[in-house]
Write a protein that holds these residues in place. Structure first.
Motif, PDB file in Angstrom:
ATOM      1  N   PRO A 128      -4.938   1.857   3.870  1.00 26.08           N
ATOM      2  CA  PRO A 128      -5.284   1.322   2.012  1.00 26.08           C
ATOM      3  C   PRO A 128      -3.913   0.579   1.294  1.00 26.08           C
ATOM      4  N   ARG A 129      -4.589  -1.256   1.076  1.00 26.20           N
ATOM      5  CA  ARG A 129      -4.019  -1.459   0.456  1.00 26.20           C
ATOM      6  C   ARG A 129      -3.406  -0.645  -1.152  1.00 26.20           C
ATOM      7  N   PRO A 130      -2.407  -1.401  -1.105  1.00 25.80           N
ATOM      8  CA  PRO A 130      -1.584  -0.654  -2.306  1.00 25.80           C
ATOM      9  C   PRO A 130      -2.283  -1.037  -3.487  1.00 25.80           C
ATOM     10  N   GLY A 131      -1.758  -0.103  -4.845  1.00 20.91           N
ATOM     11  CA  GLY A 131      -2.544   0.030  -6.044  1.00 20.91           C
ATOM     12  C   GLY A 131      -1.233  -1.176  -6.751  1.00 20.91           C
ATOM     13  N   PRO A 132      -2.089  -1.209  -8.297  1.00 15.39           N
ATOM     14  CA  PRO A 132      -0.289  -1.467  -8.752  1.00 15.39           C
ATOM     15  C   PRO A 132      -0.089  -0.977  -9.556  1.00 15.39           C
ATOM     16  N   LEU A 133       1.177  -1.632  -9.641  1.00 23.40           N
ATOM     17  CA  LEU A 133       2.717  -0.704 -10.218  1.00 23.40           C
ATOM     18  C   LEU A 133       2.589  -0.416 -11.394  1.00 23.40           C
ATOM     19  N   VAL A 134       3.248  -0.267 -11.637  1.00 20.89           N
ATOM     20  CA  VAL A 134       2.610   0.714 -13.412  1.00 20.89           C
ATOM     21  C   VAL A 134       3.988   1.198 -13.755  1.00 20.89           C
ATOM     22  N   GLU A 135       4.526   0.905 -15.004  1.00 16.60           N
ATOM     23  CA  GLU A 135       5.646   1.082 -14.996  1.00 16.60           C
ATOM     24  C   GLU A 135       5.419   2.346 -16.508  1.00 16.60           C
ATOM     25  N   VAL A 136       5.812   3.133 -16.676  1.00 20.53           N
ATOM     26  CA  VAL A 136       5.267   4.407 -17.680  1.00 20.53           C
ATOM     27  C   VAL A 136       6.513   4.531 -18.045  1.00 20.53           C
ATOM     28  N   PRO A 137       7.254   4.667 -19.762  1.00 18.63           N
ATOM     29  CA  PRO A 137       8.787   4.523 -20.047  1.00 18.63           C
ATOM     30  C   PRO A 137       8.818   5.846 -20.791  1.00 18.63           C
ATOM     31  N   VAL A 138       9.611   6.851 -20.328  1.00 12.88           N
ATOM     32  CA  VAL A 138       9.886   8.235 -20.560  1.00 12.88           C
ATOM     33  C   VAL A 138      11.286   8.471 -21.235  1.00 12.88           C
ATOM     34  N   ARG A 139      10.553  10.246 -22.089  1.00 13.26           N
ATOM     35  CA  ARG A 139      12.024  10.266 -22.653  1.00 13.26           C
ATOM     36  C   ARG A 139      12.192  11.669 -21.550  1.00 13.26           C
ATOM     37  N   TYR A 140      13.045  12.175 -21.277  1.00 12.13           N
ATOM     38  CA  TYR A 140      13.458  13.277 -20.398  1.00 12.13           C
ATOM     39  C   TYR A 140      13.925  14.347 -21.172  1.00 12.13           C
ATOM     40  N   ASP A 141      13.013  14.760 -22.405  1.00 12.54           N
ATOM     41  CA  ASP A 141      13.241  15.937 -23.297  1.00 12.54           C
ATOM     42  C   ASP A 141      12.415  17.302 -23.730  1.00 12.54           C
ATOM     43  N   GLY A 142      11.220  17.243 -21.847  1.00 10.28           N
ATOM     44  CA  GLY A 142      10.617  18.276 -22.117  1.00 10.28           C
ATOM     45  C   GLY A 142      11.295  19.822 -22.228  1.00 10.28           C
ATOM     46  N   ALA A 143      10.383  20.360 -22.649  1.00 12.93           N
ATOM     47  CA  ALA A 143      10.929  22.138 -23.171  1.00 12.93           C
ATOM     48  C   ALA A 143      11.494  22.586 -21.241  1.00 12.93           C
ATOM     49  N   ASP A 144      11.245  22.050 -20.547  1.00 12.31           N
ATOM     50  CA  ASP A 144      11.335  23.095 -19.249  1.00 12.31           C
ATOM     51  C   ASP A 144      11.702  22.038 -19.116  1.00 12.31           C
ATOM     52  N   LEU A 145      12.966  21.147 -19.032  1.00 11.48           N
ATOM     53  CA  LEU A 145      13.692  20.071 -18.708  1.00 11.48           C
ATOM     54  C   LEU A 145      15.116  21.775 -17.982  1.00 11.48           C
ATOM     55  N   ASP A 146      15.411  22.069 -18.683  1.00 13.45           N
ATOM     56  CA  ASP A 146      16.436  22.516 -18.050  1.00 13.45           C
ATOM     57  C   ASP A 146      16.821  23.428 -16.213  1.00 13.45           C
ATOM     58  N   ASP A 147      14.996  24.665 -17.603  1.00 14.03           N
ATOM     59  CA  ASP A 147      14.635  26.055 -17.158  1.00 14.03           C
ATOM     60  C   ASP A 147      14.299  24.984 -15.359  1.00 14.03           C
ATOM     61  N   THR A 148      13.509  24.003 -15.680  1.00 13.11           N
ATOM     62  CA  THR A 148      13.174  23.583 -13.741  1.00 13.11           C
ATOM     63  C   THR A 148      13.997  23.284 -13.193  1.00 13.11           C
ATOM     64  N   ALA A 149      15.024  22.307 -13.831  1.00 18.38           N
ATOM     65  CA  ALA A 149      16.409  22.000 -12.371  1.00 18.38           C
ATOM     66  C   ALA A 149      17.251  23.680 -12.543  1.00 18.38           C
ATOM     67  N   ALA A 150      17.141  24.877 -13.403  1.00 26.39           N
ATOM     68  CA  ALA A 150      17.829  25.996 -12.090  1.00 26.39           C
ATOM     69  C   ALA A 150      16.905  26.372 -11.934  1.00 26.39           C
ATOM     70  N   LEU A 151      15.593  26.506 -11.675  1.00 20.96           N
ATOM     71  CA  LEU A 151      14.740  26.782 -10.773  1.00 20.96           C
ATOM     72  C   LEU A 151      15.420  25.723  -9.073  1.00 20.96           C
ATOM     73  N   LEU A 152      14.466  24.687  -9.607  1.00 20.89           N
ATOM     74  CA  LEU A 152      15.364  24.207  -8.318  1.00 20.89           C
ATOM     75  C   LEU A 152      16.337  23.927  -7.933  1.00 20.89           C
ATOM     76  N   GLY A 153      18.102  25.012  -8.492  1.00 17.09           N
ATOM     77  CA  GLY A 153      19.477  24.675  -7.776  1.00 17.09           C
ATOM     78  C   GLY A 153      19.955  23.712  -7.729  1.00 17.09           C
ATOM     79  N   ILE A 154      19.032  22.707  -8.743  1.00 12.41           N
ATOM     80  CA  ILE A 154      19.909  21.141  -9.305  1.00 12.41           C
ATOM     81  C   ILE A 154      20.955  20.886 -10.310  1.00 12.41           C
ATOM     82  N   PRO A 155      21.515  20.068 -10.765  1.00  9.97           N
ATOM     83  CA  PRO A 155      21.818  20.169 -12.526  1.00  9.97           C
ATOM     84  C   PRO A 155      20.629  18.621 -12.797  1.00  9.97           C
TER      85      PRO A 155
END
Length: 530
Positions: free
Chosen positions: A83-110
């Motif tokens: 399949p031909r690759p689709g367009p590249l879309v850049e999505v600006p984000v802020r890494y401030d989610g409510a589960d960010l710390d817990d998810t990192a701890a769950l995965l065992g990474i900083p």
């Protein structure tokens, strides 16, 4: 590169209007969807990719089911280019989610490592679903299997970016959800008024860019699409008031429990996560339209339970169909299922439904107003289309398609309290004990109080499953009988989601689905083979 044919495709029935093509993995889905979308025959309505399947929706009046199955097999067995690759879309984000710390701890990474890996990966839209514009993104550079929350949230804000299983995705609007939220974005992910409503369509490539000052991106075929471009200039979100189109017809005095504008809905949009929507009892609205000289597709009003009153602004022809209600023009009782002239200044009243649930009011010329994605239908789950009507709203009518027919009455009967629903085959009957299908057909079912335009939950015996575990999300269709873990069926209606993860044991026919639109809590339902 050319990929050899995959002989592992399995075609499963999905009622009378769809076939579910199952392949080995997500890569196979992407390839099959691209090949099917390249040159579909007339009569193919929708192609909905999901985790392991492609749902092929079709119009049986234009193409027969055996022809659809033969076409899918021919396409699947032919060598296919990547399949031909689709367009590249850049999505600006802020890494401030409510589960960010817990998810990192769950995965065992900083936390910094989680953020870096998520932002460095190039993601691809595998499929969409859940809600309009919600994209399931995968990446070969992302190897984490993130479990969903034990307790899903009742409200996840628009723009939340989450993780679940091997996917990431961003919520286009506020909805319930169980994904672990690690970031947020201000990008407009779904704009129903845009030429391309979904920012992240199937096969698009996506990068999440930690927020930076806005920069203009040159326009060109190879330039990445900057998601911030929509945030400032986007059109109003769904539910905005309709334009003042057409002639004044009715002024709403009392909209009853709920009154919405409905037509035939939004076909051919399921791949973007957009349900068909439209009138739940399509036959009742079609009949009302025909009796006042409208096209079948004209918009009318769907009135839940009755209790509706309106004043005619000008001499206005109308027709009322659907549930058994008392209809009056002024103080005069009038008939259902026949055209009625409401003189200017007179009041049209529709009483509380005695049998059935939904009444349809057609206005000669059709109900006018702004269309969203080609339809004036209100979608209660996605929030698309005009908002429900309120007292004081003005209903405007368009130009009639033809004269009022000389046969000005339609034979009809009172909606029964025991609803007969014919069932076609479903794709996952093999997930259930052999006696489950016999139980479904033999036992009477009771309509629960848990019903709306999305679906109807039925109470009755448990349909026993023999296959444990979760079903990967796959395409759904109105009439699908999903069976959640509690073992009792939920019948999806017109506003139901386009993908789902509960196994479908059978699918109600189009006529059976329309009959369920008139089901009230406590009514009985009996199923039979189509």
């Amino acid at each position: 590169m050319v990929t050899p044919p995959d002989a592992a495709i399995v075609l499963r029935p999905m009622g009378e209007r769809a076939v579910l093509a199952e392949v080995a993995d997500l890569d196979g889905v992407v390839r099959l969807h691209a090949a099917l979308a390249a040159n579909p025959p007339a009569g193919i309505d929708d192609l909905v990719p999901a985790a392991r399947t492609v749902l092929v929706g079709f119009d049986p009046a234009r193409i027969a089911a055996p022809a659809v199955r033969a076409w899918i097999r021919t396409v699947a067995e032919a060598p296919a280019a990547d399949p031909r690759p689709g367009p590249l879309v850049e999505v600006p984000v802020r890494y401030d989610g409510a589960d960010l710390d817990d998810t990192a701890a769950l995965l065992g990474i900083p936390v910094s490592d989680l953020v870096a890996r998520h932002a460095a990966a190039e993601w691809a839209v595998a499929f969409t679903g859940f809600s309009p514009g919600f994209a399931y993104l995968v990446s070969e550079h992302w190897t984490f299997d993130v479990p969903r929350l034990d307790q899903p949230r009742t409200r996840v804000p628009a723009g939340a970016v989450g993780l679940a299983a091997g996917f990431t995705g961003a919520y286009p609007r506020e909805t319930p959800g169980g994904w672990r939220v690690i970031a947020s974005t201000d990008a407009v992910l779904f704009d129903p008024d845009a030429a391309h409503p979904a920012l992240l369509p199937p096969r698009a490539r996506v990068r999440f860019v930690p927020e930076r000052p806005r920069v203009e991106v040159p326009i060109g075929p190879s330039a990445p699409r900057n998601a911030t471009r929509d945030a400032a200039d986007s059109s109003p979100m769904p539910g905005t008031p309709a334009r003042d189109d057409g002639r004044p017809a009715l002024r709403i005095l009392d909209a009853g429990a709920t009154t919405t504008v409905q037509d035939r809905g939004r076909p051919h949009r399921a791949a973007l996560g957009v349900a068909r929507s439209g009138a739940l009892d399509g036959g009742a609205l079609r009949t009302a339209n025909r009796l006042v000289g409208n096209d079948d597709g004209a918009a009318g009003l769907e009135i839940l339970l009755g209790g509706f009153r309106a004043r005619a602004e000008t001499d206005t022809w109308v027709c009322v169909t659907g549930a058994l209600v008392e209809v009056r023009v002024g103080r005069r009782a009038v008939d259902l299922y026949r055209p009625l002239l409401v003189p200017a200044g007179s009041e049209l009243s529709i009483g509380v439904a005695r049998v059935g649930l939904r009444t349809y009011l057609a206005v000669r010329g059709g109900v006018e107003g702004a269309a969203v994605m080609g339809s004036r239908a209100h979608d209660s789950l996605a929030g698309l289309g005009p908002a429900p009507l309120r007292a004081g709203d003005l209903v405007r009518a368009g130009v009639p398609a033809s004269a009022i027919p000389p046969v000005d009455v339609f034979p009809w009967s009172v909606p029964p309290s025991t609803i007969d629903v014919a069932l076609a085959e479903g794709p996952r009957a093999d997930w259930f004990a052999p006696r489950a299908l016999a139980t479904l057909l033999a036992e009477p079912w009771t309509v629960s109080a848990d019903l709306d335009r999305v679906g109807v939950r039925l109470d009755g015996p448990v349909l026993e499953r023999i296959r444990p575990g979760e079903l990967p999300s796959e395409g759904m269709t109105p009439g699908a009988l999903q069976v959640p873990p509690h073992g009792r069926p939920v019948v999806l209606l017109a506003d139901g989601p386009v993908t789902g993860g509960y196994p479908v044991i059978a699918v109600a026919t189009e006529a059976g689905t329309s009959a369920l639109a008139q089901a009230r809590p406590g009514d009985r339902v009996r199923f039979r083979r189509a």
